[in-house]
Design an enzyme around this catalytic site. Sequence first.
Site, mmCIF file in Angstrom:
data_model
loop_
_atom_site.group_PDB
_atom_site.id
_atom_site.type_symbol
_atom_site.label_atom_id
_atom_site.label_comp_id
_atom_site.label_asym_id
_atom_site.label_seq_id
_atom_site.Cartn_x
_atom_site.Cartn_y
_atom_site.Cartn_z
ATOM 1 N N CYS A 237 -27.215 37.017 -102.277
ATOM 2 C CA CYS A 237 -26.113 36.532 -103.099
ATOM 3 C C CYS A 237 -26.530 35.503 -104.138
ATOM 4 C CB CYS A 237 -25.025 35.928 -102.200
ATOM 5 S SG CYS A 237 -24.316 37.118 -101.043
ATOM 6 N N HIS A 316 -36.505 27.935 -101.991
ATOM 7 C CA HIS A 316 -36.603 29.015 -101.012
ATOM 8 C C HIS A 316 -37.121 28.421 -99.714
ATOM 9 C CE1 HIS A 316 -38.013 33.421 -100.173
ATOM 10 N NE2 HIS A 316 -37.358 32.892 -99.174
ATOM 11 N N HIS A 400 -17.061 20.005 -112.677
ATOM 12 C CA HIS A 400 -16.644 21.261 -112.050
ATOM 13 C C HIS A 400 -17.746 21.768 -111.121
ATOM 14 C CE1 HIS A 400 -13.485 21.282 -115.107
ATOM 15 N NE2 HIS A 400 -14.435 21.059 -115.989
ATOM 16 N N HIS A 404 -20.837 29.322 -104.297
ATOM 17 C CA HIS A 404 -20.756 30.721 -103.888
ATOM 18 C C HIS A 404 -19.745 30.915 -102.757
ATOM 19 C CE1 HIS A 404 -21.613 34.663 -102.436
ATOM 20 N NE2 HIS A 404 -22.257 34.231 -101.372
ATOM 21 N N ASN A 437 -15.735 37.982 -101.022
ATOM 22 C CA ASN A 437 -17.131 37.665 -101.332
ATOM 23 C C ASN A 437 -17.680 38.790 -102.207
ATOM 24 O OD1 ASN A 437 -19.885 37.238 -101.400
ATOM 25 N ND2 ASN A 437 -20.087 36.817 -99.220
#
Length: 512
Positions: A237, A316, A400, A404, A437
Amino acid sequence: MVDGKSVNASGETRRNNLPNFHLSVKLKYVKLGYHYLISHAMYLLLVPLLGAVLVHVSTLTIDDAMQLWDQLKFNLVSVGICSALIVFLGTLYFMTRPRKIYLVDFSCYKPDPKVMCPKERFMERSKQAGIFTEENLGFQKKILERSGLGEKTYFPEALMQVPANPCVAEARKEAEMVMFGAIDELLAKTGVKPKDIGIVVVNCSLFNPTPSLSAMVVNHYKLRGNVLSYNLGGMGCSAGLISIDLAKQLLQVNPNSYALVVSMENITLNWYFGNNRSMLVSNCIFRMGGAAILLSNRSSDRRRSKYQLVHTVRTHKGADDRSYGCVFQEEDENAKVGVALSKDLMAVAGEALKSNITTLGPLVLPMSEQLLFFVTLVARKVFNMKIKPYIPDFKLAFEHFCIHAGGRAVLDEIEKNLELSQWHMEPSRMTLYRFGNTSSSSLWYELAYSEAKGRIRKGDRAWHIAFGSGFKCNSAVWKALRTVDPSKEKSPWIDEINEFPVEVPRVATIRN
């Protein structure tokens, strides 16, 4: 009430447990004053110095100026060398500085109402599939009831049929419908011709056909023969911001170019037919959607662009590379099935977010917050003081937040850890409720929500935060170049924005 205590009928006193709001307000203004003082310290120091210089210059006479000119004439070589060096360094700076990247506009695909998938209809189709056990049907039902999804999300037509027809042809049909629908609207909004596009980046994690999705875009719109085409798959995602970062790097070395970025996910071939509960979660929360974004490095596009890309940060952290749906698990082993974040994976997600914030913080946080963080860190690490780590107030850096919409629990954790308000979380929660989602494209539905609400003002900063399998946490920072007028915008929210926000219940019971 006497000295913070209240007196009851018998004359006894008891302490008032209500917070001291007057003190809270004072502390708030103390912090705001500190933030203003540190943030403007440079100006507060330079203004008196500049004033002193101006006073001194005002005392100079014509004779003083003539004397200075005589000194320069006798040092003509030195003056010439210094002038040439300044011109050279100035030219070198302007030639080597990074190109500014502008977001001209973006569009989010809104499917046809005929493919809306209320939760009861989803459960009916799951039962009709004849594959899931009764226990796992109950598991999916409880997930849906606690998911934060509403009744107007969209599911592919092939999976709504009886029987379902998941095949490559239907998956391509879904991909074309989402991609071309978003791109058509984007080209209409911007007026850019397909032949002007020099870079195409398409990301779709789970559907990677041959020819690729990016090739489908190039062929459908008859893009020019030397177009740079990239297709990203299997990145989860967070791939949408990876695509933005890739497009940014390509625009640095390809002047006078447009980059088209398409972010989507494909549901048709990825509806899980099995009884592994960790895999069933993705069936319940993922829905159809996609977004198309047009980036430009042309200075002439600044005036008409909506945003400027300020920063991108990618981190990561090693984790189990199974489905992103695995962030949910059973609450215990006694069939008391609920929806909760996997503690192990959430710990990895927290580490990824921490690393991302550590990199991004110095780039965006005001000096007042960086100073507090540094002082706290020194106190804990050097002097071994037992104090809590200082969490910077990112609300001082951004107006703002687009987080996700991977699930309610993800949003709850981010809200708590970043100490955000309901207003800041509203775009993410309403996107999850209205569209579900939609994977990497969810961030753009959230930004479109803020635009439709009329919240985007010139100079505002927006923070995109994306999580994905792997485990990855990626960020992008955007600065609004103009105030967005919602009455002139075409977005998936514009026809129904007055209905939002809505109250999303913790548990929305499904009758069947």
